[in-house]
Design a protein around this motif. Structure first.
Motif, PDB file in Angstrom:
ATOM      1  N   CYS A 183       0.965  -1.255   0.025  1.00 25.72           N
ATOM      2  CA  CYS A 183       0.143   0.001  -0.095  1.00 25.72           C
ATOM      3  C   CYS A 183       0.899   1.393  -0.014  1.00 25.72           C
ATOM      4  N   TYR A 184       0.399   2.330  -0.526  1.00 22.49           N
ATOM      5  CA  TYR A 184       1.044   3.660  -0.445  1.00 22.49           C
ATOM      6  C   TYR A 184       0.058   4.785  -0.562  1.00 22.49           C
ATOM      7  N   ASN A 185       0.622   6.074  -0.468  1.00 15.86           N
ATOM      8  CA  ASN A 185      -0.245   7.264  -0.423  1.00 15.86           C
ATOM      9  C   ASN A 185      -0.097   7.787  -1.955  1.00 15.86           C
ATOM     10  N   ALA A 243       1.988   4.207   9.310  1.00 12.58           N
ATOM     11  CA  ALA A 243       2.133   5.722   9.260  1.00 12.58           C
ATOM     12  C   ALA A 243       3.130   6.255   8.449  1.00 12.58           C
ATOM     13  N   ALA A 244       4.318   5.657   7.970  1.00 14.90           N
ATOM     14  CA  ALA A 244       5.325   6.103   7.358  1.00 14.90           C
ATOM     15  C   ALA A 244       4.897   6.055   5.851  1.00 14.90           C
ATOM     16  N   ALA A 245       4.207   5.183   5.616  1.00 14.26           N
ATOM     17  CA  ALA A 245       3.696   5.154   4.262  1.00 14.26           C
ATOM     18  C   ALA A 245       2.540   6.121   3.905  1.00 14.26           C
ATOM     19  N   ALA A 269      -3.684   3.629  -0.957  1.00 18.90           N
ATOM     20  CA  ALA A 269      -4.070   2.895  -1.867  1.00 18.90           C
ATOM     21  C   ALA A 269      -3.677   1.475  -1.860  1.00 18.90           C
ATOM     22  N   GLU A 270      -4.511   0.345  -2.145  1.00 17.82           N
ATOM     23  CA  GLU A 270      -3.620  -0.923  -2.001  1.00 17.82           C
ATOM     24  C   GLU A 270      -3.413  -1.594  -3.461  1.00 17.82           C
TER      25      GLU A 270
END
Length: 312
Positions: A183-185, A243-245, A269-270
């Motif tokens: 996952c990512y922002n 939280a870092a992502a 987002a996954e």
């Protein structure tokens, strides 16, 4: 002083404790013949037992009065404590350990690896509040390199996580297979759709690691594929990773159940992981000496029931 420490084991070893059974039979029946019948031995053997008892206690113990054998004052004095000893021994021999969870008050210590604590403990707590309100749970972090030692030293009662079988003094039960997602922002990494292999390998990553290797439990899986990730950060807790992502342009790779449950909370987002990564399954591990202990068996049953709720 603890009474068990005052026992003269050598003298007890040299004393035939069956003589106490013979003494009690004589106290009950007041007849050598009937006491022999009660013990299913021959009368001469019972007579020999009585002779030995007289010698050991330096007293006649039983004297013939008419048709019966009447106890002496010394025998009357010995009768109640000997009967109590035999009753306690009989109870110890026929009783089995029992565990009634609804009545018990105790604390179980469970060691977890990575995300299993947050997945399992809420379900387990809810289950136990209904059936065992006196049972308390203490979660401990236990990485795969430490868990078997923690079990051996009694630091934890049970381990649940990506653990190996350990040695012959340990027991192991497979619970379920793991899968991974990432996952990512999207506002920091403007990527559309599932990540492909080249994109995934070209990004910077954040992973869970409970050991010195920054690639954590993925190091062996990545080595098997002959690939490396550019890991910018690793932490032992998955919430730190998520939280870092959220705040940095990093891709977090975590177990599927964690991604699906918590990535939306962080607005992430996954995506499937575009690598065929083989990761260790989730298992329970415990010591061999607690294998048949009713309380330990019950705990493992509750964990398995709670796992069914989170593994689907």
């Amino acid at each position: 002083m603890n009474e068990i420490h005052s026992i003269d084991h050598f003298n007890l070893w040299s004393f035939d404790l069956n003589l106490l059974v013979a003494f009690d039979a004589l106290m009950q029946d007041r007849s050598v013949t009937q006491a022999a019948s009660r013990l299913k031995i021959q009368q001469p053997a019972m007579s020999h037992n009585l002779s030995t008892l007289r010698l050991l206690f330096q007293d006649e113990l039983f004297v013939r009065v008419g048709q019966s054998m009447q106890p002496t004052p010394r025998a009357h004095m010995l009768g109640p404590p000997i009967q109590q000893i035999l009753a306690q021994a009989h109870k110890a021999l026929i009783s089995t350990d029992t565990f009634e969870p609804s009545m018990e008050t105790r604390t179980f210590r469970i060691g977890f690896s990575s995300e299993l604590e947050v997945l399992l403990m809420p379900e387990l707590a809810a289950l136990l509040r209904k059936s065992a309100p006196g049972i308390k749970l203490l979660a401990r972090s236990a990485n795969p390199e430490q868990v078997h030692r923690m079990l051996d030293e009694g630091v934890i009662d049970l381990g649940v996580g990506c653990y190996s079988k350990g040695g012959t003094r340990h027991r192991h039960r497979h619970l379920f297979e793991q899968s991974l997602m990432c996952c990512y922002n999207r506002s920091l990494l403007p990527l559309d759709g599932p990540l492909d292999r080249d994109t995934y390998l070209g990004l910077e990553h954040v992973l869970v690691s409970q050991k010195d290797a920054i690639e954590g439990c993925l190091d062996s899986a990545l080595d098997r594929l002959g690939v490396k990730l550019n890991v910018a950060m690793a932490a032992p807790e998955f919430l730190t990773v998520l939280a870092a992502a959220k705040t940095a342009p990093l891709v977090a790779t975590l177990p599927t159940r964690i991604i699906r449950r918590y990535a939306p909370t962080f607005g992430l987002a996954e995506s499937p992981v575009p690598l065929d990564l083989e990761v260790n399954p989730i298992a329970m591990v415990w010591t061999a000496h607690s294998d048949r202990e009713p309380a330990a068996e019950w705990l493992r049953t509750q964990v398995a029931a709670s796992i069914d709720a989170v593994a689907t």
